[in-house]
Design a protein around this motif. Structure first.
Motif, PDB file in Angstrom:
ATOM      1  N   LEU A 197       0.493  -1.082   0.001  1.00 63.67           N
ATOM      2  CA  LEU A 197       0.102  -0.199  -0.070  1.00 63.67           C
ATOM      3  C   LEU A 197       0.830   1.205  -0.049  1.00 63.67           C
ATOM      4  CD1 LEU A 197      -2.964   1.342   0.286  1.00 63.67           C
ATOM      5  CD2 LEU A 197      -2.539   1.245   2.662  1.00 63.67           C
ATOM      6  N   SER A 198       1.859   1.178   0.739  1.00 64.50           N
ATOM      7  CA  SER A 198       2.671   2.463   1.027  1.00 64.50           C
ATOM      8  C   SER A 198       3.289   2.644  -0.139  1.00 64.50           C
ATOM      9  CB  SER A 198       3.277   2.478   2.326  1.00 64.50           C
ATOM     10  OG  SER A 198       4.272   1.410   2.124  1.00 64.50           O
ATOM     11  N   THR A 199       3.805   1.835  -0.964  1.00 60.61           N
ATOM     12  CA  THR A 199       4.757   1.973  -2.054  1.00 60.61           C
ATOM     13  C   THR A 199       3.789   2.201  -3.365  1.00 60.61           C
ATOM     14  OG1 THR A 199       4.993  -0.204  -2.326  1.00 60.61           O
ATOM     15  CG2 THR A 199       6.729   1.058  -1.047  1.00 60.61           C
ATOM     16  N   ASP A 200       2.350   2.152  -3.521  1.00 60.48           N
ATOM     17  CA  ASP A 200       1.646   2.259  -4.488  1.00 60.48           C
ATOM     18  C   ASP A 200       1.690   3.669  -5.059  1.00 60.48           C
ATOM     19  OD1 ASP A 200      -0.252   2.107  -6.495  1.00 60.48           O
ATOM     20  OD2 ASP A 200      -1.535   0.870  -5.454  1.00 60.48           O
ATOM     21  N   PRO A 201       2.398   3.865  -6.304  1.00 57.89           N
ATOM     22  CA  PRO A 201       2.240   5.025  -7.001  1.00 57.89           C
ATOM     23  C   PRO A 201       1.120   5.949  -7.140  1.00 57.89           C
ATOM     24  CG  PRO A 201       2.760   3.371  -8.700  1.00 57.89           C
ATOM     25  CD  PRO A 201       2.736   2.673  -7.355  1.00 57.89           C
TER      26      PRO A 201
END
Length: 485
Positions: A197-201
């Motif tokens: 989730l936190s790295t989803d652009p």
């Protein structure tokens, strides 16, 4: 007592005093700081051992704690999955509660709020386990579902307000995410879900309704029209305004053209109402030149631009930049240059016009109840944020926005048997990308029950209001129908 023994006694007394002071500082002065430390897993385990309060919409839990047979005692679950993900956020032993109501209302949900002090004392005396408070939200479940369905696979946001109270009726941001895997007690699963989730652009965790700033494009023209009417520059909707095909801008070789490359009326003239119907850039750019940047900025401020709001989540501040020169004022008057706004703010603009010029403070929590459903905080009294315009100006703007839907670029927001007021918008942003498509509206125009703002990222057509009218207006229509029916 001889001297050496006296000295040793003094040293021992000093050590005991230092120990007492240090323990007092730790247990009282630093307790909140230490308890809030992300590394302090004991505090988090203590919170998990309580039954965290539910978050309720229309009588149904959208976040609740269920008993489990492990060290955490309760598992936080989100029965609606993606639908309310940016509203609730998530509560995770692995990650904490960095988003949404789980973070902003943590003191209530965990039972640590000062408003629950009496309840905690009662629990202490009776030996009952402390439980968090239940939050009942203002959201209309049908409006939320309608907004979610209508926005579909598009990236963007939808906000709906009750114009008379400021209650938030819908809050949808796409893309969404499922909070349940992040709240899992399988810490590896939770960590992997959070990493994804936190790295989803595309930033699915971002609540675009309140924390993404967009150029408002032509929806901002209602603010410029309000400034022209409030300052006396124009008298009513039939006042004549310039409408050439291209507006020459002072201090620069740049020009401001109309999207269709044509004049907005005979002899390069038109009326204010017709200029809004067809979203005439040169007419509103001309008004920007005459008004100047500060008058535009002052009018926007009356609608809430520049205010720091919490609902209780923090809302990013919408802005009109200061010290605008003439060309910048012209561009700002059509919602471009460096004007930035949240969808919530543009919903507030529509709601303020609907509510006879009075902007109400938006809020999301309708009531707070204890674990045994006793009311701790009842529905808040509506709070006026500002008087953005006079009732007369609001009435004029309403006529103009109704004409946009009846005769202009907003026809796809029309609801049979209901008078709808609206304004389309197309907002240029990154070079080479399609513009954002906007629509703001309220209905019924003669007795408003709902105000809506919609933005669809990259949903517009360069050089045309088609995006706002074709893409965003039907979404607003679906939400208004859900509330009105």
């Amino acid at each position: 007592m001889n001297t050496p023994i006296r000295r040793i006694s003094v040293v021992i007394a000093m050590l005991f005093t230092a120990l007492l002071v240090a323990s007092t500082v730790v247990q009282f002065a630093q307790v909140k700081t230490l308890g809030a430390m992300a590394a302090n897993k004991r505090t988090l385990l203590d919170n998990y051992s309580r039954e965290r309060g539910s978050i309720i919409v229309g009588g149904q839990a959208i976040a609740k704690s269920v008993p489990v047979d492990d060290q955490y005692r309760f598992l936080r679950t989100y029965p609606q999955g993606d639908l309310y993900s940016q509203v609730t956020g998530f509560y995770s032993y692995q990650v904490g509660a960095p988003y949404g109501l789980e973070h902003a209302a943590d003191d209530l949900l965990s039972g640590d709020s000062d408003s629950l002090f009496v309840r905690r004392i009662t629990d202490l005396l009776t030996g009952r386990r402390t439980a968090g408070a239940t939050l009942e939200l203002t959201i209309d479940a049908k409006a939320q579902k309608a907004a979610d369905d209508a926005l579909g696979a598009s990236k963007g946001a939808v906000v709906a307000l009750d114009p008379k109270t400021g209650a938030i009726l819908a809050m949808v941001s796409h893309p969404q995410y499922n909070p349940n895997p992040i709240s899992s007690h399988d810490l590896n699963k939770a960590a992997n879900a959070w990493e994804k989730l936190s790295t989803d652009p595309t930033k699915p965790y971002l609540n675009r309704t309140i924390n993404q700033l967009y150029p408002p494009g032509s929806t901002f023209k209602v603010v410029t029209a309000a400034a022209a009417l409030e300052t006396g520059l124009l008298s009513d909707e039939n006042s004549e305004v310039p409408g050439p095909a291209v507006l020459d801008l002072p201090l620069t070789t740049a020009t401001l053209p109309n999207e269709n490359g044509r004049a907005c009326g005979p002899n390069n003239k038109t009326t204010l109402i017709h200029a809004l119907e067809i979203s005439c850039n040169t007419a509103f750019g001309s008004l920007g030149l005459e008004l100047g940047g500060e008058k535009i900025r002052a009018q926007a401020a009356k609608f809430g631009f520049g205010d720091s709001l919490t609902i209780p989540m923090r809302v990013s501040t919408s802005t009109v930049p200061p010290d605008l020169n003439a060309p910048q004022a012209a561009q700002s008057a059509i919602g471009q240059y460096e004007v930035k706004t949240t969808p919530l703010q543009m919903a507030m603009v529509a709601a303020g016009i609907a509510n006879q010029g009075k902007v109400m403070t938006p809020y999301l929590i309708d009531s707070v109840r204890s674990a045994n459903l006793d009311v701790i905080e009842s529905t808040p009294d509506p709070v006026e944020l500002s008087q953005a315009t006079s009732p007369e100006t609001a009435s004029t703007l309403t006529k103009m926005m109704v004409s946009v839907v009846d005769n202009g670029s907003g026809v796809r927001a029309a609801i049979p048997g209901v008078e709808v007021a609206g304004k389309t918008g197309t907002a240029q942003h990154d070079p080479g990308k399609p513009p954002h498509a906007w629509f703001i509206s309220f209905a019924p125009a003669n007795d408003p029950q709902v105000a809506v703002a919609v933005v669809v990222e990259d949903g517009g057509v360069t050089g045309s209001e088609v995006g706002g009218g074709r893409v965003a207006a039907p979404i607003a229509k679906a939400v208004m129908e859900a509330v009105l029916k």
